[in-house]
Design a protein around this motif. Sequence first.
Motif, PDB file in Angstrom:
ATOM      1  N   THR A 189       0.828  -1.202   0.000  1.00  0.00           N
ATOM      2  CA  THR A 189       0.000   0.000   0.000  1.00  0.00           C
ATOM      3  C   THR A 189       0.865   1.256   0.000  1.00  0.00           C
ATOM      4  O   THR A 189       0.598   2.216  -0.734  1.00  0.00           O
ATOM      5  CB  THR A 189      -0.933   0.008   1.220  1.00  0.00           C
ATOM      6  N   ALA A 190       1.907   1.255   0.839  1.00  0.00           N
ATOM      7  CA  ALA A 190       2.814   2.407   0.880  1.00  0.00           C
ATOM      8  C   ALA A 190       3.469   2.621  -0.479  1.00  0.00           C
ATOM      9  O   ALA A 190       3.516   3.756  -0.990  1.00  0.00           O
ATOM     10  CB  ALA A 190       3.876   2.200   1.955  1.00  0.00           C
ATOM     11  N   GLU A 191       3.971   1.569  -1.074  1.00  0.00           N
ATOM     12  CA  GLU A 191       4.641   1.695  -2.367  1.00  0.00           C
ATOM     13  C   GLU A 191       3.674   2.171  -3.445  1.00  0.00           C
ATOM     14  O   GLU A 191       4.056   2.938  -4.341  1.00  0.00           O
ATOM     15  CB  GLU A 191       5.277   0.366  -2.741  1.00  0.00           C
ATOM     16  N   LYS A 192       2.414   1.758  -3.355  1.00  0.00           N
ATOM     17  CA  LYS A 192       1.403   2.203  -4.318  1.00  0.00           C
ATOM     18  C   LYS A 192       1.149   3.703  -4.173  1.00  0.00           C
ATOM     19  O   LYS A 192       1.003   4.419  -5.170  1.00  0.00           O
ATOM     20  CB  LYS A 192       0.109   1.418  -4.105  1.00  0.00           C
ATOM     21  N   LEU A 193       1.123   4.187  -2.931  1.00  0.00           N
ATOM     22  CA  LEU A 193       0.914   5.619  -2.702  1.00  0.00           C
ATOM     23  C   LEU A 193       2.057   6.440  -3.282  1.00  0.00           C
ATOM     24  O   LEU A 193       1.831   7.472  -3.926  1.00  0.00           O
ATOM     25  CB  LEU A 193       0.780   5.891  -1.200  1.00  0.00           C
ATOM     26  N   PHE A 194       3.282   5.986  -3.080  1.00  0.00           N
ATOM     27  CA  PHE A 194       4.423   6.726  -3.603  1.00  0.00           C
ATOM     28  C   PHE A 194       4.509   6.622  -5.121  1.00  0.00           C
ATOM     29  O   PHE A 194       4.938   7.567  -5.787  1.00  0.00           O
ATOM     30  CB  PHE A 194       5.712   6.251  -2.936  1.00  0.00           C
ATOM     31  N   ALA A 195       4.086   5.487  -5.673  1.00  0.00           N
ATOM     32  CA  ALA A 195       4.036   5.362  -7.137  1.00  0.00           C
ATOM     33  C   ALA A 195       3.010   6.336  -7.708  1.00  0.00           C
ATOM     34  O   ALA A 195       3.227   6.952  -8.760  1.00  0.00           O
ATOM     35  CB  ALA A 195       3.688   3.927  -7.526  1.00  0.00           C
ATOM     36  N   GLY A 196       1.901   6.495  -7.005  1.00  0.00           N
ATOM     37  CA  GLY A 196       0.894   7.453  -7.435  1.00  0.00           C
ATOM     38  C   GLY A 196       1.397   8.885  -7.377  1.00  0.00           C
ATOM     39  O   GLY A 196       1.080   9.706  -8.241  1.00  0.00           O
ATOM     40  N   LEU A 197       2.197   9.168  -6.357  1.00  0.00           N
ATOM     41  CA  LEU A 197       2.793  10.498  -6.242  1.00  0.00           C
ATOM     42  C   LEU A 197       3.717  10.781  -7.419  1.00  0.00           C
ATOM     43  O   LEU A 197       3.693  11.876  -7.994  1.00  0.00           O
ATOM     44  CB  LEU A 197       3.565  10.603  -4.919  1.00  0.00           C
ATOM     45  N   ALA A 198       4.506   9.798  -7.792  1.00  0.00           N
ATOM     46  CA  ALA A 198       5.398   9.966  -8.945  1.00  0.00           C
ATOM     47  C   ALA A 198       4.587  10.155 -10.230  1.00  0.00           C
ATOM     48  O   ALA A 198       4.934  10.983 -11.083  1.00  0.00           O
ATOM     49  CB  ALA A 198       6.319   8.752  -9.071  1.00  0.00           C
TER      50      ALA A 198
END
Length: 207
Positions: free
Chosen positions: A101-110
């Motif tokens: 979930t954390a990695e998905k949030l940061f991928a979305g930010l990018a």
Amino acid sequence: MSGGWESYFIPGTKVLKNRLGLDDAEELRILEEKLVFLRIAELDSAPVEGAFDYAHFKAIHRHLFQDVYDWAGEERTAPTDQFMIKAGHAYYPAGPEMTKTAEKLFAGLAKDDFLRGLEIDEFVAKLAELWGELNVVHSFREGNTRTQTVFFDALVTAAGYQLNVERLASDSRVRAEFIAARFHSQDTGDNTQLEEVLRGLVGKRAV
């Protein structure tokens, strides 16, 4: 750090294991706050470099808490079999789903180009959404709010805006509103209250 929730504590106590040799919770809290404050002050001249990804987020936590905990910069490892409940509010269980979930949030930010090039209304709305969701992940055993604040301060600055961190830290009314709004976001999935608070803290960066 590995093991269950109790593995974080000095055996027979509710005091977090620490590098300071302290076995009193209040003494640990006071000294931890002082040491982390000094580490935050260092960031004015030497910010933690990174790409505003999950590794960058964890590196900030490592910098802030390196003097206090061996697990600084590491994801919490418990609880794994249930949501973490803190002050009546639920957070992700530790483990692969939390990491994903954390990695998905940061991928979305990018994908959103780190919120650059947005008008302020859209910027604050997206900032509130990300902040609210990242808080529910609650990656670390301790120090999530401070890590989030440092991370988002840097992100906001890089996007051409300014986050009034000093007011958030020193104005008790604003801080209480921020905490209440973040809990509301967490409990309901509605980020509008958090957006309203952040709108009063975010402005154009002085040139």
